[in-house]
Design a protein around this motif. Structure first.
Motif, PDB file in Angstrom:
ATOM      1  N   GLU A  73      44.335  -0.007 -15.496  1.00 42.57           N
ATOM      2  CA  GLU A  73      45.080  -0.177 -14.250  1.00 42.57           C
ATOM      3  C   GLU A  73      44.379   0.595 -13.132  1.00 42.57           C
ATOM      4  O   GLU A  73      43.972   1.736 -13.315  1.00 42.57           O
ATOM      5  N   GLN A  74      44.235  -0.065 -11.980  1.00 45.42           N
ATOM      6  CA  GLN A  74      43.689   0.633 -10.808  1.00 45.42           C
ATOM      7  C   GLN A  74      44.779   1.529 -10.229  1.00 45.42           C
ATOM      8  O   GLN A  74      45.879   1.078  -9.932  1.00 45.42           O
ATOM      9  N   VAL A  75      44.449   2.828 -10.078  1.00 44.03           N
ATOM     10  CA  VAL A  75      45.468   3.779  -9.610  1.00 44.03           C
ATOM     11  C   VAL A  75      45.146   4.365  -8.233  1.00 44.03           C
ATOM     12  O   VAL A  75      46.050   4.832  -7.537  1.00 44.03           O
ATOM     13  N   ILE A  76      43.877   4.359  -7.828  1.00 44.01           N
ATOM     14  CA  ILE A  76      43.499   4.899  -6.513  1.00 44.01           C
ATOM     15  C   ILE A  76      42.397   4.030  -5.925  1.00 44.01           C
ATOM     16  O   ILE A  76      41.491   3.585  -6.637  1.00 44.01           O
ATOM     17  N   LYS A  77      42.456   3.795  -4.615  1.00 42.15           N
ATOM     18  CA  LYS A  77      41.357   3.181  -3.882  1.00 42.15           C
ATOM     19  C   LYS A  77      40.909   4.174  -2.823  1.00 42.15           C
ATOM     20  O   LYS A  77      41.682   4.558  -1.951  1.00 42.15           O
ATOM     21  N   PHE A  78      39.653   4.617  -2.910  1.00 44.71           N
ATOM     22  CA  PHE A  78      39.136   5.648  -2.025  1.00 44.71           C
ATOM     23  C   PHE A  78      38.581   5.049  -0.740  1.00 44.71           C
ATOM     24  O   PHE A  78      38.277   3.855  -0.670  1.00 44.71           O
ATOM     25  N   SER A  79      38.417   5.899   0.267  1.00 44.60           N
ATOM     26  CA  SER A  79      37.842   5.471   1.544  1.00 44.60           C
ATOM     27  C   SER A  79      36.324   5.433   1.496  1.00 44.60           C
ATOM     28  O   SER A  79      35.685   4.896   2.399  1.00 44.60           O
ATOM     29  N   GLN A  80      35.723   6.025   0.451  1.00 40.81           N
ATOM     30  CA  GLN A  80      34.277   6.013   0.276  1.00 40.81           C
ATOM     31  C   GLN A  80      33.968   6.060  -1.215  1.00 40.81           C
ATOM     32  O   GLN A  80      34.857   6.273  -2.040  1.00 40.81           O
ATOM     33  N   THR A  81      32.701   5.844  -1.564  1.00 40.31           N
ATOM     34  CA  THR A  81      32.307   5.873  -2.962  1.00 40.31           C
ATOM     35  C   THR A  81      32.413   7.282  -3.524  1.00 40.31           C
ATOM     36  O   THR A  81      31.918   8.238  -2.935  1.00 40.31           O
TER      37      THR A  81
END
Length: 203
Positions: A21-29
């Motif tokens: 499951e995807q739990v976080i989407k960051f603003s950068q790599t």
């Protein structure tokens, strides 16, 4: 269990549903991550890298560490790991130096191992600057120790719980891809390439 992929953090339930499951989407790599108890740290890999801290219960952002707490402006974070009890952080840093040799521009990479308090200010506890080039991996060891694998020099560097170099171990020239440790079984597992093998060592 968590893993990084591009701008995202994924969580894998290895006991129940075994789903990803995807739990976080960051603003950068983000390049590296480490966790202990409910704390998750992720770091970017460019000069002046940042470190973000999340609560693993809800994956909410707690704090963002920027320079000079995360690293210096000219440094990159190669690897970051909690020690086994979560009180300290081992951090591998890289920074470049430009020079000239008879008018020809040269660039060198320098590597540093830092031991930091894992509190909110990440205060520096010790620093070892004489690392060989191309350090590949950082692994938390038993009793608060850390091990660094020097890829080009084909040797292991063992640091004690105070961040001081304790022992240097030369390996047989095998191409090591990755390594991990089982604290409960007190064993080291090393994945190699050419030959593609998994090695187990009692420590």
């Amino acid at each position: 269990m968590s893993g990084l992929g591009d701008y995202k953090l994924y969580s894998l339930d290895i006991i129940g549903s075994k789903s990803i499951e995807q739990v976080i989407k960051f603003s950068q790599t983000m390049w590296k991550c480490t966790c202990h108890s409910e704390r998750l740290l992720v770091s970017s890999g460019y000069e002046g890298a940042i470190i973000e801290e999340y609560n693993m219960n809800n994956f909410k952002l707690i704090q963002t560490y920027k320079t000079p707490i995360s690293c210096r402006e000219n440094q990159e974070i190669v690897s970051i790991q909690f020690n086994t009890d979560g009180t300290c952080l081992g951090v591998l840093l890289r920074y470049g130096r430009k020079d000239e040799y008879y008018g020809v521009p040269l660039e060198y990479d320098y590597y540093t191992f830092e031991l930091r308090n894992s509190s909110s200010q990440m205060n520096l506890l010790s620093c070892y600057t004489n690392l060989p080039n191309m350090n590949y991996d950082l692994l938390p060891f038993a009793d608060g120790q850390f091990m660094v694998y020097a890829f080009m020099d084909k040797k292991f560097l063992l640091f004690d719980c105070n961040g001081k170099l304790k022992e240097t171990i030369h390996c047989d020239g095998t191409n090591i891809v990755s390594m991990t440790m089982s604290i409960k079984k007190n064993s080291l597992m090393i994945l190699t390439r050419l030959p593609d093998e998994l090695h187990f060592y009692d420590i």
